[in-house]
Scaffold this motif. Sequence first.
Motif, PDB file in Angstrom:
ATOM      1  N   THR A 105      -3.681   0.883  -2.689  1.00 19.78           N
ATOM      2  CA  THR A 105      -3.608   0.261  -1.355  1.00 19.78           C
ATOM      3  C   THR A 105      -3.112  -1.180  -1.377  1.00 19.78           C
ATOM      4  O   THR A 105      -2.807  -1.725  -0.317  1.00 19.78           O
ATOM      5  N   ARG A 136     -11.219   4.973  -1.324  1.00 20.78           N
ATOM      6  CA  ARG A 136     -12.417   5.060  -2.174  1.00 20.78           C
ATOM      7  C   ARG A 136     -13.212   6.331  -1.832  1.00 20.78           C
ATOM      8  O   ARG A 136     -13.732   7.015  -2.710  1.00 20.78           O
ATOM      9  N   GLU A 169     -12.253   1.654  -8.903  1.00 21.05           N
ATOM     10  CA  GLU A 169     -12.098   0.517  -7.989  1.00 21.05           C
ATOM     11  C   GLU A 169     -10.704  -0.114  -8.183  1.00 21.05           C
ATOM     12  O   GLU A 169      -9.982  -0.393  -7.223  1.00 21.05           O
ATOM     13  N   SER A 215       0.881  -1.166   0.000  1.00 20.58           N
ATOM     14  CA  SER A 215       0.000   0.000   0.000  1.00 20.58           C
ATOM     15  C   SER A 215       0.918   1.214   0.000  1.00 20.58           C
ATOM     16  O   SER A 215       1.798   1.330   0.860  1.00 20.58           O
ATOM     17  N   SER A 266      -6.956   3.193   4.651  1.00 17.79           N
ATOM     18  CA  SER A 266      -7.526   1.916   4.229  1.00 17.79           C
ATOM     19  C   SER A 266      -8.077   2.052   2.815  1.00 17.79           C
ATOM     20  O   SER A 266      -8.213   3.176   2.293  1.00 17.79           O
ATOM     21  N   ALA A 267      -8.440   0.902   2.216  1.00 19.42           N
ATOM     22  CA  ALA A 267      -9.016   0.932   0.863  1.00 19.42           C
ATOM     23  C   ALA A 267     -10.319   1.731   0.878  1.00 19.42           C
ATOM     24  O   ALA A 267     -10.602   2.505  -0.046  1.00 19.42           O
ATOM     25  N   ALA A 276      -8.047   2.184  -6.776  1.00 15.16           N
ATOM     26  CA  ALA A 276      -7.963   2.102  -5.309  1.00 15.16           C
ATOM     27  C   ALA A 276      -7.151   0.872  -4.908  1.00 15.16           C
ATOM     28  O   ALA A 276      -6.346   0.904  -3.962  1.00 15.16           O
ATOM     29  N   ALA A 277      -7.338  -0.223  -5.647  1.00 18.21           N
ATOM     30  CA  ALA A 277      -6.587  -1.450  -5.352  1.00 18.21           C
ATOM     31  C   ALA A 277      -5.097  -1.233  -5.623  1.00 18.21           C
ATOM     32  O   ALA A 277      -4.238  -1.699  -4.858  1.00 18.21           O
TER      33      ALA A 277
END
Length: 410
Positions: free
Chosen positions: A329, A270, A322, A259, A265-266, A325-326
């Motif tokens: 992190t 988001r 999405e 990350s 956090s994810a 974001a992955a």
Amino acid sequence: LVVGGGAAGFFAAITAAEANPSRKVILCEATAHPLAKVRVSGGGRCNVTHACFDPKELITRYPRGGRELLGPFHRWQPQDMIAWLADRGVELKTEEDGRMFPVTDRSATIADCLLAAAAAAKVDVRISTGVAEAGAGAGRPRWTVRLTTGETLRCDRLLLASGGGRSSAGFAIARACGHVIEPLVPSLFTFQIDDSRLKGLEGLSVPDAAARVEGEKLAVRGAALVTHQGLSGPAILKLSAWGARELAARNYQFTVVLSWVGERSAEQVRADFAAARAGNARKQLATWNPCGLPARLWERLLAAVAIGPHTTWSTVTNAALEALAAQVTASAFTVTGKSTNKEEFVTCGGVRLAEVDFKTMESKLCPELYFAGEVLDIDGITGGFNFQSAWTTGWIAGAALAQSPEPNGT
Ligand SMILES: Cc1cc2nc3c(=O)[nH]c(=O)nc-3n(C[C@H](O)[C@H](O)[C@H](O)COP(=O)(O)OP(=O)(O)OC[C@H]3O[C@@H](n4cnc5c(N)ncnc54)[C@H](O)[C@@H]3O)c2cc1C
């Protein structure tokens, strides 16, 4: 007789000789270069110790040996080392991350101080003198030591401070005395990764990354650094230390998940994206980066999920966000091997700790055999912790050698 002229051997020899000038202390160093690792350490600056003065906290920096070092750190900890050096005219400074270096920024300051202290305490330092074999007998002096010079010495007590080198006779001597040597594998290495997301980013670092190894319970936080060969920096080195055994078992082929925003956090990322979309709909993703990542890295992450440079926050699809974001992190990288971290590396493994009395560093199996430094199954993360364990175990062994009763019982 002290086997090994590194940090631990010198510190033990000086401590013993200073505390009990009537004792003859001989230090044998196999090479022509005593304190060679002190000289090259810390990129030539010698990261002597760390500004961490609570033994309970200090021991958390040792993947192996922390529990055993708690008692010793109550007797000789970084404060003591700082004072010892100050008494001899060597001042240290503390960097922002807690690492301590001589104010001169020269490792020679530390090496010269140790050499001068050994000479003043009349330690008999013999260079280019390896210890080939040592055996204990029933008579006195107890030990017969065969040197690589062809000479044979007799001594009452033997201290192994021969470091973590696989081929060192120190391990063979310990084994012959009944000790188990925990398997030797490297610690503090960097990860080799060939990945388009990192190409051309050499030298880029993020201050707070979170890194874990897929399939293992290994997770750390810290700065991450992109290198020519892959990834390095405190987070990666920490992972290599805590996972030294597991990663060796995987032959250094594994997946590291990073990350780039360790504190978020994810879900939070988001939410950051949703806020960016709501407040900056007409801005391009390439120029409006809500994660505060270095621009060049952000561009690579956008490219990795095929978000074009002109895509705006209003037109980007939810699926692309999405995926982004992955990437932010949980970027997964395939590690294909390890590289040497030139600043500092150590050996994981060594003399089994349960077989050593940490009040004296004496063997529980073989009387009048002592250990100090990296020959033991102790290693720390980067930051001066490895030298601190050498100073501490060296001091305890040296103090015990000075205090132990004379062989004739006086
Ligand atoms: C490049 C590099 C940089 C580092 N930088 C740092 C740093 O900045 N901070 C930090 O905390 N740690 C650092 N380390 C780790 C640190 O150097 C070691 O943890 C520390 O030197 C261990 O001390 P030691 O005395 O136990 O072993 P060593 O320093 O390895 O000394 C052992 C000595 O024993 C000798 N020897 C071996 N076998 C025999 C024998 N049979 N007879 C006689 N002599 C023998 C060897 O020649 C050697 O001189 C670094 C390590 C490396 C490799």
